[in-house]
Design a protein around this motif. Structure first.
Motif, PDB file in Angstrom:
ATOM      1  N   LYS A 156      -2.047  -9.486   3.778  1.00 20.34           N
ATOM      2  CA  LYS A 156      -1.100  -8.787   2.897  1.00 20.34           C
ATOM      3  C   LYS A 156      -0.984  -9.445   1.530  1.00 20.34           C
ATOM      4  O   LYS A 156      -0.677  -8.770   0.550  1.00 20.34           O
ATOM      5  CB  LYS A 156       0.287  -8.702   3.558  1.00 20.34           C
ATOM      6  N   CYS A 158      12.259 -10.018   1.926  1.00 21.00           N
ATOM      7  CA  CYS A 158      11.599  -9.403   3.074  1.00 21.00           C
ATOM      8  C   CYS A 158      10.370 -10.255   3.395  1.00 21.00           C
ATOM      9  O   CYS A 158       9.489 -10.403   2.552  1.00 21.00           O
ATOM     10  CB  CYS A 158      11.207  -7.972   2.713  1.00 21.00           C
ATOM     11  N   LYS A 168       7.007 -11.078   5.478  1.00 20.10           N
ATOM     12  CA  LYS A 168       5.976 -10.349   6.228  1.00 20.10           C
ATOM     13  C   LYS A 168       4.839 -11.277   6.613  1.00 20.10           C
ATOM     14  O   LYS A 168       4.371 -12.057   5.775  1.00 20.10           O
ATOM     15  CB  LYS A 168       5.393  -9.230   5.362  1.00 20.10           C
ATOM     16  N   LYS A 202       6.409  -4.857  13.225  1.00 18.38           N
ATOM     17  CA  LYS A 202       6.494  -6.064  14.068  1.00 18.38           C
ATOM     18  C   LYS A 202       6.258  -7.353  13.279  1.00 18.38           C
ATOM     19  O   LYS A 202       6.642  -8.415  13.721  1.00 18.38           O
ATOM     20  CB  LYS A 202       5.516  -5.968  15.241  1.00 18.38           C
ATOM     21  N   MET A 260      13.813  -9.099   7.703  1.00 13.44           N
ATOM     22  CA  MET A 260      14.675  -9.200   6.531  1.00 13.44           C
ATOM     23  C   MET A 260      15.394 -10.543   6.581  1.00 13.44           C
ATOM     24  O   MET A 260      15.965 -10.887   7.620  1.00 13.44           O
ATOM     25  CB  MET A 260      15.717  -8.068   6.529  1.00 13.44           C
ATOM     26  N   GLU A 320      10.393  -9.603  -2.676  1.00 10.33           N
ATOM     27  CA  GLU A 320      11.724  -9.250  -3.159  1.00 10.33           C
ATOM     28  C   GLU A 320      12.235  -8.076  -2.337  1.00 10.33           C
ATOM     29  O   GLU A 320      11.450  -7.216  -1.925  1.00 10.33           O
ATOM     30  CB  GLU A 320      11.639  -8.791  -4.624  1.00 10.33           C
ATOM     31  N   ILE A 336      15.223   0.717  -1.966  1.00 12.80           N
ATOM     32  CA  ILE A 336      14.324   1.849  -1.732  1.00 12.80           C
ATOM     33  C   ILE A 336      15.090   3.168  -1.737  1.00 12.80           C
ATOM     34  O   ILE A 336      16.071   3.314  -1.008  1.00 12.80           O
ATOM     35  CB  ILE A 336      13.603   1.700  -0.366  1.00 12.80           C
ATOM     36  N   GLU A 385      10.483   6.366   0.882  1.00  7.39           N
ATOM     37  CA  GLU A 385       9.182   5.797   1.210  1.00  7.39           C
ATOM     38  C   GLU A 385       8.208   6.954   1.292  1.00  7.39           C
ATOM     39  O   GLU A 385       8.457   7.935   1.998  1.00  7.39           O
ATOM     40  CB  GLU A 385       9.251   5.051   2.540  1.00  7.39           C
ATOM     41  N   PHE A 444       6.844   2.751  -2.261  1.00 10.93           N
ATOM     42  CA  PHE A 444       8.297   2.880  -2.345  1.00 10.93           C
ATOM     43  C   PHE A 444       8.627   3.542  -3.672  1.00 10.93           C
ATOM     44  O   PHE A 444       8.090   3.147  -4.707  1.00 10.93           O
ATOM     45  CB  PHE A 444       8.981   1.506  -2.349  1.00 10.93           C
ATOM     46  N   ASN A 470       3.473  -0.445  -1.388  1.00 12.75           N
ATOM     47  CA  ASN A 470       3.920  -1.351  -0.322  1.00 12.75           C
ATOM     48  C   ASN A 470       2.711  -1.895   0.422  1.00 12.75           C
ATOM     49  O   ASN A 470       2.491  -3.083   0.451  1.00 12.75           O
ATOM     50  CB  ASN A 470       4.874  -0.615   0.630  1.00 12.75           C
TER      51      ASN A 470
HETATM   52  P1  ADP Z   1       4.440  -2.393   8.744  1.00  9.82           P
HETATM   53  O1  ADP Z   1       3.061  -2.534   8.236  1.00  9.82           O
HETATM   54  O2  ADP Z   1       4.689  -3.239   9.932  1.00  9.82           O
HETATM   55  O3  ADP Z   1       4.847  -0.961   8.922  1.00  9.82           O
HETATM   56  P2  ADP Z   1       5.876  -2.468   6.217  1.00  9.82           P
HETATM   57  O4  ADP Z   1       5.402  -3.356   5.151  1.00  9.82           O
HETATM   58  O5  ADP Z   1       5.569  -1.017   6.059  1.00  9.82           O
HETATM   59  O6  ADP Z   1       5.373  -3.013   7.615  1.00  9.82           O
HETATM   60  O7  ADP Z   1       7.435  -2.645   6.370  1.00  9.82           O
HETATM   61  C1  ADP Z   1       8.200  -1.926   7.343  1.00  9.82           C
HETATM   62  C2  ADP Z   1       9.448  -1.358   6.693  1.00  9.82           C
HETATM   63  O8  ADP Z   1      10.298  -2.405   6.196  1.00  9.82           O
HETATM   64  C3  ADP Z   1       9.172  -0.494   5.469  1.00  9.82           C
HETATM   65  O9  ADP Z   1       8.827   0.794   5.820  1.00  9.82           O
HETATM   66  C4  ADP Z   1      10.498  -0.598   4.716  1.00  9.82           C
HETATM   67  O10 ADP Z   1      11.451   0.283   5.272  1.00  9.82           O
HETATM   68  C5  ADP Z   1      10.938  -2.012   4.987  1.00  9.82           C
HETATM   69  N1  ADP Z   1      10.485  -2.910   3.893  1.00  9.82           N
HETATM   70  C6  ADP Z   1       9.247  -3.442   3.758  1.00  9.82           C
HETATM   71  N2  ADP Z   1       9.158  -4.207   2.653  1.00  9.82           N
HETATM   72  C7  ADP Z   1      10.356  -4.163   2.047  1.00  9.82           C
HETATM   73  C8  ADP Z   1      10.887  -4.764   0.860  1.00  9.82           C
HETATM   74  N3  ADP Z   1      10.168  -5.590   0.081  1.00  9.82           N
HETATM   75  N4  ADP Z   1      12.172  -4.484   0.531  1.00  9.82           N
HETATM   76  C9  ADP Z   1      12.917  -3.660   1.323  1.00  9.82           C
HETATM   77  N5  ADP Z   1      12.484  -3.090   2.459  1.00  9.82           N
HETATM   78  C10 ADP Z   1      11.214  -3.325   2.835  1.00  9.82           C
END
Ligand code: ADP
Length: 387
Positions: free
Chosen positions: A105, A141, A143, A152, A156, A175, A179, A182, A251, A261
């Motif tokens: 990522k 957030c 990841k 998964k 947060m 950050e 949102i 999406e 987003f 994203n």
């Molecule tokens: P995955 O690949 O596991 O689906 P994502 O990167 O799409 O992971 O993140 C899952 C969800 O988390 C997103 O659909 C969004 O709702 C929330 N999210 C992800 N990144 C952010 C961020 N930087 N700020 C706020 N919410 C986020």
């Protein structure tokens, strides 16, 4: 058809692979699947099913040797093996280098940034101690850099006390974005550099599990945002010199920005509706792209709502069957049941695509289906009267 003597291999045999097989039949193409789960639905549907690990170099090389084209239905695959296969004359689409960038990522983010594409700002994190040093950036957030899916690998972090329970693996701290919506756009590009993309879809998430609940297409967004999203998608496909299809999740922020994203260089759940609602499905589009054919028309001929069928807690097979029967009695509800074994709560068991001449009518039909599904959470109530 000329295509019929082509053998295409897919790394991964989940539902996306299953839907690809269905469309490969229309092209007279033979599909071979590599998948470690013997219970995967594709084990029954593909002419050649190999049980093996897509991350294992030798397994992937052995699987791909002798095939004409290799593609993927998930990113967790051995990229070195794909490079070897390409050097042996197998066409690998998307290119291993694209998969390699997207598998991580942070490198994905860096690549997009270097091309001037707007992304969610984020920094690499090397463990809890490193994270603690960046506590001033919270809320944020976090990841996992690799192998996260369906929410998964995402958590947060509200405040510094959340750090002790955070991921210890290499991650990205983003950050927290405010949102508004999406959205996702699927783009396709072929060897002749033809590029085309579908209309944006609106993805509505379940905030508890960070898992997709349903999605609408066309997305209810301003014309300006729709144009911006399409331009981003087309640019991403160009910058990668993509051959294949790619989903670009974005987003729309409350401040009106469109930020990327994440990317998926394969068929994607945000394109489920293309089977019933678009002139060409994302699966057919992928086959066209990787086989060197002209790309198909992406025009929508219906509005659609896609509803995921998540396994409810304490739901018997009998109740699920009853619900599916009721759903199939609703006009213009199209069922896709993935045939997964086991009934772990929260698992994606299938999806339903509702089509209608406009979004208002699609909403009405979707409401009927949601009503049926809501009953599944109270299995003892029994019947599913509706309409
Ligand atoms: P995955 O690949 O596991 O689906 P994502 O990167 O799409 O992971 O993140 C899952 C969800 O988390 C997103 O659909 C969004 O709702 C929330 N999210 C992800 N990144 C952010 C961020 N930087 N700020 C706020 N919410 C986020």
């Amino acid at each position: 058809m000329m295509a019929s003597d082509k053998h295409i291999g897919i790394l991964g045999g989940g539902q996306l692979g299953g839907m690809l097989i269905r469309h490969a039949i229309d092209f007279g193409v033979k599909i071979a699947i590599l998948e470690s789960d013997l219970n995967a639905a594709t084990a029954q549907y593909s002419g050649h099913f190999t049980c093996g690990d897509c991350m294992d170099y030798d397994t992937v090389v052995a699987f791909g040797t002798g095939l004409d084209i290799i593609t993927i239905e998930k990113e967790a695959v051995n990229v070195e093996a794909l490079k070897t296969l390409r050097s042996k004359g197998v066409k690998v689409h998307p290119a291993p280098e694209i998969i390699e960038i997207i598998q991580d990522k942070y490198s994905q983010k860096q690549f997009l940034l270097s091309k001037g594409i707007p992304v969610v700002p984020g920094i690499p994190i090397h463990g809890l101690r490193d994270l603690a040093q960046h506590a001033d950036r919270l809320p944020g957030c976090l990841k996992l850099r690799r192998n996260g899916y369906d929410g998964k690998g995402v958590m947060m972090l509200r405040e510094a006390t959340d750090i002790e329970n955070a991921f210890t693996e290499p991650s990205v701290l983003e950050e927290l974005v405010s949102i508004q919506q999406e959205i996702a756009v699927i783009v396709a590009r072929n060897e002749q550099s033809e590029v085309t993309c579908y209309d944006p879809v609106d993805m509505v998430f379940n905030p508890k599990r960070l898992l997709l609940d349903f999605q609408l297409c066309p997305a209810v967004i301003s014309a300006a945002h729709a144009i911006q999203a399409r331009e981003i998608a087309l640019q991403v496909a160009e910058e990668f010199r993509l051959v294949g299809i790619m989903a670009i999740e974005m987003f729309v922020t409350t401040g009106g920005q469109v930020l990327v994203n994440e990317l998926a260089p394969r068929p994607h759940n945000s394109g489920h509706h293309t089977i019933e609602a678009a002139a060409t499905s994302q699966y057919e589009q992928l086959l066209r792209a990787i086989m060197g054919y002209s790309l198909g028309n992406t025009t929508l001929h219906s509005s659609s709502i896609m509803i995921n069928l998540l396994q409810p807690e304490q739901c018997t097979e009998q109740h699920m069957q009853q619900a599916l029967r009721s759903i199939l009695a609703v006009p213009n509800a199209h069922l896709h049941w993935y045939g997964k074994k086991g009934n772990k709560a929260g698992r994606k068991m299938g999806h339903i695509t509702v089509t209608a001449p406009d979004m208002e009518q699609a909403e009405e039909t979707a409401a009927r289906i949601r009503n049926i599904l809501n009953h599944l959470h109270e299995p003892t109530t029994g019947s599913y009267h509706h309409g």
